[in-house]
Design a protein around this motif. Sequence first.
Motif, PDB file in Angstrom:
ATOM      1  N   ASN A 204       0.830  -1.210   0.000  1.00 40.31           N
ATOM      2  CA  ASN A 204       0.000   0.000   0.000  1.00 40.31           C
ATOM      3  C   ASN A 204       0.863   1.258   0.000  1.00 40.31           C
ATOM      4  O   ASN A 204       0.571   2.226  -0.714  1.00 40.31           O
ATOM      5  CB  ASN A 204      -0.920   0.003   1.222  1.00 40.31           C
ATOM      6  CG  ASN A 204      -1.898  -1.157   1.213  1.00 40.31           C
ATOM      7  OD1 ASN A 204      -2.244  -1.692   0.159  1.00 40.31           O
ATOM      8  ND2 ASN A 204      -2.346  -1.568   2.395  1.00 40.31           N
ATOM      9  N   LEU A 205       1.935   1.242   0.794  1.00 41.58           N
ATOM     10  CA  LEU A 205       2.814   2.404   0.886  1.00 41.58           C
ATOM     11  C   LEU A 205       3.569   2.643  -0.416  1.00 41.58           C
ATOM     12  O   LEU A 205       3.876   3.789  -0.774  1.00 41.58           O
ATOM     13  CB  LEU A 205       3.802   2.208   2.041  1.00 41.58           C
ATOM     14  CG  LEU A 205       4.705   3.388   2.409  1.00 41.58           C
ATOM     15  CD1 LEU A 205       3.870   4.590   2.843  1.00 41.58           C
ATOM     16  CD2 LEU A 205       5.676   2.991   3.517  1.00 41.58           C
ATOM     17  N   SER A 206       3.860   1.573  -1.146  1.00 40.56           N
ATOM     18  CA  SER A 206       4.637   1.687  -2.383  1.00 40.56           C
ATOM     19  C   SER A 206       3.875   2.387  -3.502  1.00 40.56           C
ATOM     20  O   SER A 206       4.452   2.696  -4.548  1.00 40.56           O
ATOM     21  CB  SER A 206       5.077   0.298  -2.857  1.00 40.56           C
ATOM     22  OG  SER A 206       3.959  -0.504  -3.198  1.00 40.56           O
ATOM     23  N   GLU A 207       2.587   2.666  -3.280  1.00 40.34           N
ATOM     24  CA  GLU A 207       1.814   3.380  -4.290  1.00 40.34           C
ATOM     25  C   GLU A 207       2.283   4.820  -4.449  1.00 40.34           C
ATOM     26  O   GLU A 207       2.119   5.416  -5.513  1.00 40.34           O
ATOM     27  CB  GLU A 207       0.323   3.348  -3.923  1.00 40.34           C
ATOM     28  CG  GLU A 207      -0.294   1.946  -3.988  1.00 40.34           C
ATOM     29  CD  GLU A 207      -1.762   1.952  -3.626  1.00 40.34           C
ATOM     30  OE1 GLU A 207      -2.301   3.062  -3.367  1.00 40.34           O
ATOM     31  OE2 GLU A 207      -2.378   0.879  -3.607  1.00 40.34           O
ATOM     32  N   PHE A 208       2.872   5.401  -3.393  1.00 37.27           N
ATOM     33  CA  PHE A 208       3.364   6.778  -3.507  1.00 37.27           C
ATOM     34  C   PHE A 208       4.754   6.958  -2.903  1.00 37.27           C
ATOM     35  O   PHE A 208       5.215   8.085  -2.714  1.00 37.27           O
ATOM     36  CB  PHE A 208       2.380   7.759  -2.850  1.00 37.27           C
ATOM     37  CG  PHE A 208       2.049   7.460  -1.423  1.00 37.27           C
ATOM     38  CD1 PHE A 208       2.820   7.964  -0.396  1.00 37.27           C
ATOM     39  CD2 PHE A 208       0.958   6.665  -1.104  1.00 37.27           C
ATOM     40  CE1 PHE A 208       2.510   7.692   0.920  1.00 37.27           C
ATOM     41  CE2 PHE A 208       0.638   6.391   0.212  1.00 37.27           C
ATOM     42  CZ  PHE A 208       1.418   6.906   1.231  1.00 37.27           C
TER      43      PHE A 208
END
Length: 206
Positions: A190-194
């Motif tokens: 989820n964090l790797s999206e931004f």
Amino acid sequence: LAFGKHVYPKYVHTEGITGITNEDVMYCNDFGGAVKLIGWASRRGNKAAVMVCPAFISGSSQLSSVNDVFNAILVSGDATGDVVFYGKGAGKLPTASAVVSDIIIAAKMNDNSKSLYWEDSQGEFVVDYKDLENKFYVRLICSDKTKALETAEKMWGTLHILHREGELTEEAAFITERIEERRFEQDCLNLSEFAEIKGKIRVLDY
């Protein structure tokens, strides 16, 4: 030897050190510890939790000062506390010496030695590593550091922010609170999206 059952390597989650960077080591210095390749095992009820992985360990740990061709084994007992066995064990000459010594002892003992026996086991004896809880060091690159840190704190609790010399403006590094491995992996997606996650290393209390 510790649990009375054989643990097959295929059931042990193993990670190497090829992903460790100089930046990770510098952040570990700010943490006040050392990066070490740790093989650990502990009893969890009727099962065993076993893993081999690089980890941040505290500078106060007896394992943090083990370097060069030396290896160490730390055994934690209910009555004894922490006991460390330390000596040369890496490198071609120390390894060869240990192997030859074992062969000589085995030849001398012949049929007079008392063997150690342990039961066979299958995969269910080893706890799924994704069910374990650990703290994690995370290093990421992001255009909006404030948003990334706020998101990480919502997922992983209070963060221990780390710094290093030459730290990039868009770079952030921190240590999380204890979290289940399975949830941590999903949160990282989820964090790797931004944010681009550049490093993930467990933080162990040894």
